[in-house]
Write a protein that holds these residues in place. Sequence first.
Motif, PDB file in Angstrom:
ATOM      1  N   ASP A  58       0.879  -1.163   0.000  1.00 18.01           N
ATOM      2  CA  ASP A  58       0.000   0.000   0.000  1.00 18.01           C
ATOM      3  C   ASP A  58       0.920   1.218   0.000  1.00 18.01           C
ATOM      4  O   ASP A  58       1.554   1.523   1.010  1.00 18.01           O
ATOM      5  CB  ASP A  58      -0.888  -0.024   1.247  1.00 18.01           C
ATOM      6  CG  ASP A  58      -1.807   1.192   1.345  1.00 18.01           C
ATOM      7  OD1 ASP A  58      -1.613   2.154   0.578  1.00 18.01           O
ATOM      8  OD2 ASP A  58      -2.709   1.166   2.190  1.00 18.01           O
ATOM      9  N   VAL A 108      -2.726   8.431  -1.370  1.00 15.10           N
ATOM     10  CA  VAL A 108      -2.258   7.557  -2.450  1.00 15.10           C
ATOM     11  C   VAL A 108      -1.599   8.358  -3.563  1.00 15.10           C
ATOM     12  O   VAL A 108      -0.451   8.097  -3.958  1.00 15.10           O
ATOM     13  CB  VAL A 108      -3.420   6.721  -3.015  1.00 15.10           C
ATOM     14  CG1 VAL A 108      -2.945   5.892  -4.207  1.00 15.10           C
ATOM     15  CG2 VAL A 108      -3.991   5.810  -1.938  1.00 15.10           C
ATOM     16  N   PRO A 274      -8.389   1.616  -2.123  1.00 12.64           N
ATOM     17  CA  PRO A 274      -7.815   0.422  -1.519  1.00 12.64           C
ATOM     18  C   PRO A 274      -8.456   0.111  -0.183  1.00 12.64           C
ATOM     19  O   PRO A 274      -8.860   1.009   0.552  1.00 12.64           O
ATOM     20  CB  PRO A 274      -6.331   0.797  -1.336  1.00 12.64           C
ATOM     21  CG  PRO A 274      -6.106   1.937  -2.247  1.00 12.64           C
ATOM     22  CD  PRO A 274      -7.412   2.663  -2.344  1.00 12.64           C
ATOM     23  N   SER A 280       0.008  -2.980   7.785  1.00 15.54           N
ATOM     24  CA  SER A 280       0.519  -2.886   6.423  1.00 15.54           C
ATOM     25  C   SER A 280       1.168  -4.212   6.032  1.00 15.54           C
ATOM     26  O   SER A 280       1.692  -4.951   6.850  1.00 15.54           O
ATOM     27  CB  SER A 280       1.531  -1.753   6.337  1.00 15.54           C
ATOM     28  OG  SER A 280       2.567  -1.935   7.259  1.00 15.54           O
TER      29      SER A 280
END
Length: 287
Positions: A58, A108, A274, A280
């Motif tokens: 990510d 992002v 997402p 993570s």
Amino acid sequence: MDATKHIWITGGTSGIGLSLAKHYLQQGHKVALTGLEIEAVSALQSAYPEQVTYVAWDVSQLADIDLVSAQLQHSLGHLDDVIICAGICEYVSVDGFDADAFARVMAVNFQGAINTVAAALPLLRRCVQMGKQPRPLVTVISSLSSWVPVKRAGAYGASKAALRYAIHSIKGELVSEGIDVSVIQPGFIDTPLMQKLPPLKGYSMMTVDSAVKRIINAIERRVTEYCFPKNLYWRLGFVSILPMNWQLRIMGGKQKTQNNLVPPPQEHIDVVVPEKRSASVVKVVET
């Protein structure tokens, strides 16, 4: 000298990024992919088992930068090119204004791109130390939509405008290290991300294949900035120098009703956001 390049593409499992990945794999280069479409990754790994590395990351996760960099170092050793395509889009109205949407898109599109540069830098510097030619290149896919205000696209446009500014601001230092930087600003491309764009009168979508050909050509020419298509570039460039109230009238237009194609302002459209992770995840799958 080995002409094989080591290339990392974020957002490389759909749309423009996937098409770029296929092109470079067909050329015989080694490609690391970061993206959400696992099926696309599996297909590419089956077709190019010795060339594809998948990095499950990510890109908004700042804490994972060093780990991702280490994994890329283990898999590829160095990077000749980094192509930053990862992006999301959410269209937000002031009716029921969602500040979180801005945070998600910026995380992002802007911070994710900056995180990618940070993770890639040690491997790009390794390429410089090896004396490889041509020099390593960072390519950032921005958007012409950041040039003028588009109704309900504030989060997306702001993220792309911030990215363009940030990348150009560090370009001089990177170039002095032997690392080139290119910003590419497409118009409206017929990708899954853009297909949910509220239609704007007089603006049409370009096919992915046509866009990718232009992007590849720009990368090969190592341009500082490339904007296309030209008719949209000149049109938006002209609009951007007009007084702001004119810009708003031209790009926003009159309020549409529910019978029109543009959704009513209270409707909120989420596009390819997402999943939020409790922790993570960074994983490399090598074949």
